[in-house]
Each structure stands twice: as C-alpha cells, then as structure tokens.
Write a protein that holds these residues in place. Structure first.
Motif: not given
Length: 336
Positions: A37-51
């Motif tokens: 169940g470990y999650r991993q995040y990329d650059q697209r996720n960073i942009e989504e969160l900032l949005k």
C-alpha cells in the motif's frame, strides 16, 4: 519518485491531508504498491497538489476543485464579486459611524439643510463664542479654509467628507455649526476642546456639482523638449517654498518615491506604497501635467553643491478646491 513522507516535506502538506485529498478523488499517486500500500509520487503529483492549494486559497471548495473547469471559474468569479459588493456595503456603513461628544458611536444620517448648501466666504475667527455670535471676528491669515462650498445631499468635497443638519465633517471629524442671521458659525475643536469659531458669510445657495467648484489649469500646451529633465529623480524633500530647501531631508514624504522621466513627454512615478502612477500624466518644458485632476504643475531644476534637484509644484485638493498656493516636492537626480 517520492514516498509520502518525502512528498509531504517537499510540499509542506501533512501526509494526513495528502491521503484525504486522495480519498476525495483530487490526487492519484503515480504508483501504489499492491502488497504494502506504499504510495509513490512524481512531478505531476507535485503540480496537482500545488494546483489544489492554489485553488483553495482562491476560495474553491474541494468538490469544486474536483470538477474544476471554465464554468467553475465563472461561478467563483460571480461569488467573489457578490462578496465584494457586500464588503463595500459594510465598509460604507462603517464609514457612516462617528463618535459624539460623549464618545458614543452614532450613525451618520443625512438630514437636509438647504440654508447650508452653496458657497461661503470667511469673515474671520474668534476664540469666544459670544464674539462670534455678535460678528466680532478678526482676519486669520493662518486659517486655510477661506472659502467653503457645501454640495447637496452631504456630498464629499475637499476636506468636507460629509455634512448633515447641525454637523459638518471635516476629515471625518464632526464639528457643530449654526446660523446667526445670514452668517454661518462653525465650532472648530482640538482634542474635543473648542479652539475657536469661524464665521462665514454666504455668497450664494446654488446646488453646485464638485466639478463646477474645482479650479482647473490650462493643460493644452503642446510638447516641448527639455533634455535636462530626462532621467530618474528620487524624492528628498517637501517644502513650502523653493528657498526653504536646505539639502536632502531624510524622512518619509508620504506619497512619491521617485520619478522616471523619459523622452517625448512620458514619465512614471513610483509611489511610497509601491504603486505606480503613469496614466493620464505627461510633461512638457516647464510643466508636469496631470489630466486628472486637471493641473499643470510647474517645475524648476537647480544645481546645488554639485547635485541636480527638481522642484515640482504639488497641486493637491488644497489648490484645486481651496485655492491655496502649492507646496513643492523636491527630487534629486540619480546618477549625475
């Protein structure tokens, strides 16, 4: 790729909040380990969160962010405009409050007084009310309010921010007035103590509009070059008269910070609050012209102790409405 702990540190958003955004369908991790169940995040996720964070700061709810599109922007724009109207209404209501002589807050309610409307000219001042009532006043060369105009319906004019029957608000401070025969007597206070009484005679009772009682300069002069004016000048003084300037005065001058004067009549003022003033202004040899209000401010360039100084008339409401002699802003040439 980032684990949720690193993703949280990088974005400054708690891991608990990130998981909540995922539950609400706003954020989908780049990868999820099916076993752990470990999650991993990329650059697209960073942009989504900032949005998400940005839209939240604009007042969008999570459900609106999830279904975000052009329609949501239009809807939110309408909501914000309505809130702005409500805030302006509240501010107007607050501005209608003032303290009476007992220190109690009272609402400014307009009550008409046709006898006050129109132009008035100062006869003089008196420290004693009995003398003012009898018309025993003396000319006061230091008192600046030589001429006053009261516009209909308590409308703002120069230093008169409002009036209602019995009270005139000078810079939002309520002062009592009364009539004796055809004379107007205004009670001027300082720290709630009456300092003196000003007595005026009526000139007329015309219902003026503000534009009709505002003095305007002739600003029709064509452009004429002045190479000495072009450059950047920084404010360094504010004086009653040019002869009063004794060198750089290290203090805050309230309005202007500097002015960039360009060729062909263009110029740009930087204000002390960080604002910019560049529209409806221009220069021609001898004058800096403001189209609103309609004033042509004379300037003079002087060289003092090897430095160049620009002395510019400051034609404020005191000039346009009060007919007073303008003071001078002083600017020092940069990079002489």
């Amino acid at each position: 790729m980032l684990r949720i702990g690193d993703f949280s540190k990088l974005t400054g958003v708690p891991a608990k909040t990130i998981r909540y955004y995922e539950e609400e369908g706003l954020l989908i991790p780049a990868q999820v380990d099916t076993m752990t169940g470990y999650r991993q995040y990329d650059q697209r996720n960073i942009e989504e969160l900032l949005k998400i964070l940005y839209l939240k700061s604009l007042g969008f709810k999570l459900a609106e962010i999830r279904d975000f599109d052009d329609t949501a922007v239009i809807k939110k724009s309408k909501e914000l405009k309505q809130k702005m109207r409500e805030i302006r209404k509240s501010l107007n209501e607050l501005s209608n409050l003032y303290k009476d002589e007992k220190g109690e807050l009272i609402m400014k309610n307009f009550i008409n007084d046709e006898k006050l409307v129109g132009k008035w000219q100062l006869l003089g001042t008196s420290v004693e009310k009995k003398d003012a009532l009898l018309g025993k006043v003396k000319p006061d060369r230091y008192f600046a309010l030589k001429n006053l105009v009261f516009l209909p319906k308590g409308e703002k004019y120069w230093v008169i921010t409002f009036w209602t029957k019995g009270y005139i608000f000078f810079k939002d401070k309520p002062l009592k007035y009364e009539f004796v025969d055809d004379k107007l007597i205004i009670e001027f206070k300082y720290d709630n103590e009456v300092e003196f009484y000003a007595v005026y005679k009526n000139i007329d009772h015309k219902a003026y509009k503000q534009d009709e009682v505002m003095f305007k300069d002739d600003i029709s002069m064509p452009f004429k070059d002045d190479k000495n004016l072009v450059g950047v000048w920084s404010v360094c003084g504010f004086v009653q008269d040019i002869k009063d300037f004794k060198g750089d005065m290290k203090k805050d001058y309230g309005y202007y910070k500097d002015v960039a004067i360009m060729e062909n009549g263009n110029l740009l003022f930087t204000l002390s609050d960080g604002g910019i003033l560049k529209d409806k202004i221009r220069w021609t040899k001898g004058y800096i012209i403001f189209e609103i209000p309609q004033v042509a401010q004379k300037y003079i360039i002087k060289e003092l102790n090897g430095e160049k100084y620009l002395f510019m008339e400051h034609k404020s409401g005191d000039y346009s409405f009060g007919g007073m002699k303008p003071m001078y802003y002083v600017f020092k040439k940069s990079g002489n």
